[in-house]
Scaffold this motif. Structure first.
Motif, mmCIF file in Angstrom:
data_model
loop_
_atom_site.group_PDB
_atom_site.id
_atom_site.type_symbol
_atom_site.label_atom_id
_atom_site.label_comp_id
_atom_site.label_asym_id
_atom_site.label_seq_id
_atom_site.Cartn_x
_atom_site.Cartn_y
_atom_site.Cartn_z
ATOM 1 N N THR A 126 6.744 19.832 1.062
ATOM 2 C CA THR A 126 5.880 19.470 -0.066
ATOM 3 C C THR A 126 6.412 18.259 -0.826
ATOM 4 O O THR A 126 5.693 17.276 -1.044
ATOM 5 C CB THR A 126 5.797 20.642 -1.085
ATOM 6 N N VAL A 127 7.678 18.335 -1.220
ATOM 7 C CA VAL A 127 8.243 17.250 -2.026
ATOM 8 C C VAL A 127 8.404 15.988 -1.172
ATOM 9 O O VAL A 127 8.206 14.868 -1.655
ATOM 10 C CB VAL A 127 9.580 17.686 -2.672
ATOM 11 N N GLY A 128 8.716 16.181 0.125
ATOM 12 C CA GLY A 128 8.836 15.032 1.032
ATOM 13 C C GLY A 128 7.515 14.287 1.162
ATOM 14 O O GLY A 128 7.489 13.051 1.117
ATOM 15 N N ALA A 129 6.423 15.033 1.311
ATOM 16 C CA ALA A 129 5.104 14.394 1.430
ATOM 17 C C ALA A 129 4.745 13.670 0.134
ATOM 18 O O ALA A 129 4.210 12.547 0.147
ATOM 19 C CB ALA A 129 4.048 15.450 1.762
ATOM 20 N N TYR A 130 5.078 14.300 -0.993
ATOM 21 C CA TYR A 130 4.818 13.704 -2.311
ATOM 22 C C TYR A 130 5.604 12.400 -2.470
ATOM 23 O O TYR A 130 5.076 11.380 -2.929
ATOM 24 C CB TYR A 130 5.221 14.729 -3.377
ATOM 25 N N MET A 131 6.854 12.449 -2.032
ATOM 26 C CA MET A 131 7.715 11.271 -2.156
ATOM 27 C C MET A 131 7.266 10.152 -1.218
ATOM 28 O O MET A 131 7.250 8.973 -1.607
ATOM 29 C CB MET A 131 9.161 11.677 -1.852
ATOM 30 N N ALA A 132 6.875 10.518 0.003
ATOM 31 C CA ALA A 132 6.405 9.505 0.957
ATOM 32 C C ALA A 132 5.162 8.807 0.405
ATOM 33 O O ALA A 132 5.028 7.583 0.510
ATOM 34 C CB ALA A 132 6.117 10.150 2.309
ATOM 35 N N ALA A 133 4.257 9.591 -0.198
ATOM 36 C CA ALA A 133 3.031 9.012 -0.767
ATOM 37 C C ALA A 133 3.369 8.068 -1.920
ATOM 38 O O ALA A 133 2.786 6.979 -2.046
ATOM 39 C CB ALA A 133 2.096 10.122 -1.228
ATOM 40 N N ALA A 134 4.330 8.480 -2.757
ATOM 41 C CA ALA A 134 4.722 7.637 -3.894
ATOM 42 C C ALA A 134 5.372 6.341 -3.413
ATOM 43 O O ALA A 134 5.152 5.259 -3.986
ATOM 44 C CB ALA A 134 5.681 8.410 -4.804
ATOM 45 N N LEU A 135 6.165 6.435 -2.340
ATOM 46 C CA LEU A 135 6.805 5.231 -1.789
ATOM 47 C C LEU A 135 5.754 4.300 -1.179
ATOM 48 O O LEU A 135 5.851 3.077 -1.277
ATOM 49 C CB LEU A 135 7.857 5.621 -0.735
ATOM 50 N N GLN A 136 4.751 4.906 -0.567
ATOM 51 C CA GLN A 136 3.656 4.120 0.013
ATOM 52 C C GLN A 136 2.950 3.322 -1.082
ATOM 53 O O GLN A 136 2.581 2.158 -0.893
ATOM 54 C CB GLN A 136 2.685 5.080 0.721
ATOM 55 N N GLN A 137 2.793 3.951 -2.251
ATOM 56 C CA GLN A 137 2.172 3.239 -3.385
ATOM 57 C C GLN A 137 3.028 2.057 -3.830
ATOM 58 O O GLN A 137 2.508 1.001 -4.181
ATOM 59 C CB GLN A 137 1.959 4.190 -4.559
ATOM 60 N N LEU A 138 4.355 2.250 -3.798
ATOM 61 C CA LEU A 138 5.240 1.129 -4.139
ATOM 62 C C LEU A 138 5.073 -0.006 -3.128
ATOM 63 O O LEU A 138 5.099 -1.181 -3.484
ATOM 64 C CB LEU A 138 6.707 1.569 -4.167
ATOM 65 N N LYS A 139 4.900 0.383 -1.873
ATOM 66 C CA LYS A 139 4.717 -0.628 -0.823
ATOM 67 C C LYS A 139 3.440 -1.438 -1.094
ATOM 68 O O LYS A 139 3.426 -2.662 -0.980
ATOM 69 C CB LYS A 139 4.637 0.036 0.554
ATOM 70 N N ASN A 140 2.375 -0.727 -1.509
ATOM 71 C CA ASN A 140 1.128 -1.428 -1.831
ATOM 72 C C ASN A 140 1.308 -2.349 -3.039
ATOM 73 O O ASN A 140 0.700 -3.413 -3.122
ATOM 74 C CB ASN A 140 0.006 -0.422 -2.096
#
Ligand SMILES: *Cc1c(COP(=O)(O)O)cnc(C)c1O
Length: 397
Positions: A309-323
């Motif tokens: 759960t937290v890994g998926a949340y973190m990956a999504a947040a990092l993806q937003q930083l990438k954008n």
């Protein structure tokens, strides 16, 4: 001693092999560590994927303290219940049959390669070569740094042990071409850690397994970094539905105490006989008590589902930083709480910038920020992490 005195004394007395960050750590609690000047840091490196339960986890602390008061060490000339219970538990969670407990990752890989050599030589005495993948990391002893197919770790330490071959990671046809009658074993990290959080294609490991079966090659998975729940399952290879003949584990196994292990199927493990391998410290009661506490906590505290759960949340947040920062960030990679951010520039100054703002991360392979926090962090910790990383990236664009 104050910070300046410690830094000066380290320079005088410690071998000059570590490029240390300029802080002196004194204690930790959960996902935070504190330096000797009272500054607090959010620790998203966790001792390089070691402190699985965070710092000073009460169950781990009391397991170590209790065992220390009973029996710290007794050698492997005797049985102990803690060691036997740990071997049983490791066998159960890994799906392997037999376990050998040692002190570190490199030592686990050394043992794995010895076992593979002995097993393969029974098939044919010419089967001696160990194939590893470019950008892998398997340790710093002479044999494991030779297995580590990165010239920067090998330079200056020649002559290196014979019998190693390298192939590009995640390239099945190159592997097929490299395999011959002399191939003894293939050693792979299912997800490469040190080399930059490199992921295999979904079908790569299954194809590798079939090839190893066909050519009678021992398949060794080095799960030293990717194992112990780091990717959201106990071992990363389980997500690819592939079982090796030998598996190695270390880093997170003891939640911070030095312990490693290698495991194998009965078929392979049973070529060892008394005297073939050994260790003085390995699997002593103290470290086994710690590892038992870590494994119990993984079950009792729902660690694997938290990682997912937290890994998926973190990956999504990092993806937003990438954008948000497309010029700086090239790609987000990884699984669970083993995540990497491939940059378009060296990562060292971002690591230093984060440290100044109270966040510990590291950079591997020159330009990949590596995030391997404790496995019991929450979404709030991820929010705190993203806030700091975002502010550092903003200054760099
Ligand atoms: C860290 C690591 C090792 C080496 O472990 P040590 O305990 O430092 O000897 C080996 N393989 C992998 C995949 C690692 O991440």
């Amino acid at each position: 001693m104050n910070k300046e005195q410690i830094v000066a004394a380290e320079k005088q007395y410690y071998m000059p092999v570590f490029a240390r960050n300029p802080i002196v750590l004194s204690y930790g609690k959960g996902p935070y560590v504190y330096d000797n000047e009272g500054n607090k840091y959010l620790d998203f490196l966790a001792g390089i994927a070691v402190n699985l339960l965070g710092h000073a986890h009460p169950k781990l602390v009391s397991a170590i303290a209790e065992q220390a008061g009973k029996l710290i060490h007794c050698s492997n000339l005797y049985y102990t219940e803690v060691q036997t219970l740990l071997a049983k538990k490791i066998a159960e969670v890994s799906g392997m049959d037999k376990v050998f407990i040692c002190n570190s990752g490199a030592e686990a890989n050394e043992g794995a390669m010895k076992l593979a050599r002995k097993y393969a030589k029974k098939i044919h005495p010419d089967k001696i070569d160990i194939i590893t993948a470019e950008h892998c990391f398997h340790g710093r002893t002479l044999a494991t740094l030779t297995a580590t197919a990165q010239p920067k770790y090998q330079k200056g330490f020649e002559p290196l042990p014979a019998g190693f071959k390298y192939v590009p990671f995640n390239n099945f046809s190159a592997l097929e071409a490299a395999v011959d009658d002399q191939t003894c074993a293939l050693m792979l990290e299912p997800v490469q850690g040190e080399g930059g959080i490199n992921m295999p294609d979904e079908d790569y490991l299954a194809k590798v397994r079939t090839l190893c079966n066909d050519k009678k090659i021992v398949l060794i998975f080095d799960e030293i970094q990717s194992g112990m729940g780091r990717t959201g399952t106990m071992f990363a290879c389980q997500q690819y539905g592939v079982k090796p003949d030998i598996m190695t584990v270390a880093k997170g196994l003891g939640g911070g105490v030095p312990i490693g292990a290698f495991m194998a199927t009965n078929e392979v493990a049973n070529v060892f006989s008394p005297g073939d391998h050994g260790t003085t410290f390995g699997g002593n009661p103290l470290v086994c008590a710690a590892a038992n506490a870590v494994l119990a906590a993984i079950d009792e505290e729902g660690i694997l589902s938290n990682v997912q759960t937290v890994g998926a949340y973190m990956a999504a947040a990092l993806q937003q930083l990438k954008n948000k920062y497309p010029a700086i960030i090239q790609e987000i990679r990884g699984k669970g709480l083993m995540l990497g951010m491939q940059l378009n520039q060296p990562g060292a100054d971002i690591v230093a910038g984060c440290l100044k703002k109270g966040l510990i991360i590291n950079c591997t392979a020159g330009n990949v920020l590596r995030f391997v926090p404790s496995l019991n962090i929450t979404k709030q910790h991820v929010d705190e992490f993203i806030l700091i990383l975002d502010s550092v990236l903003r200054e760099k664009q």
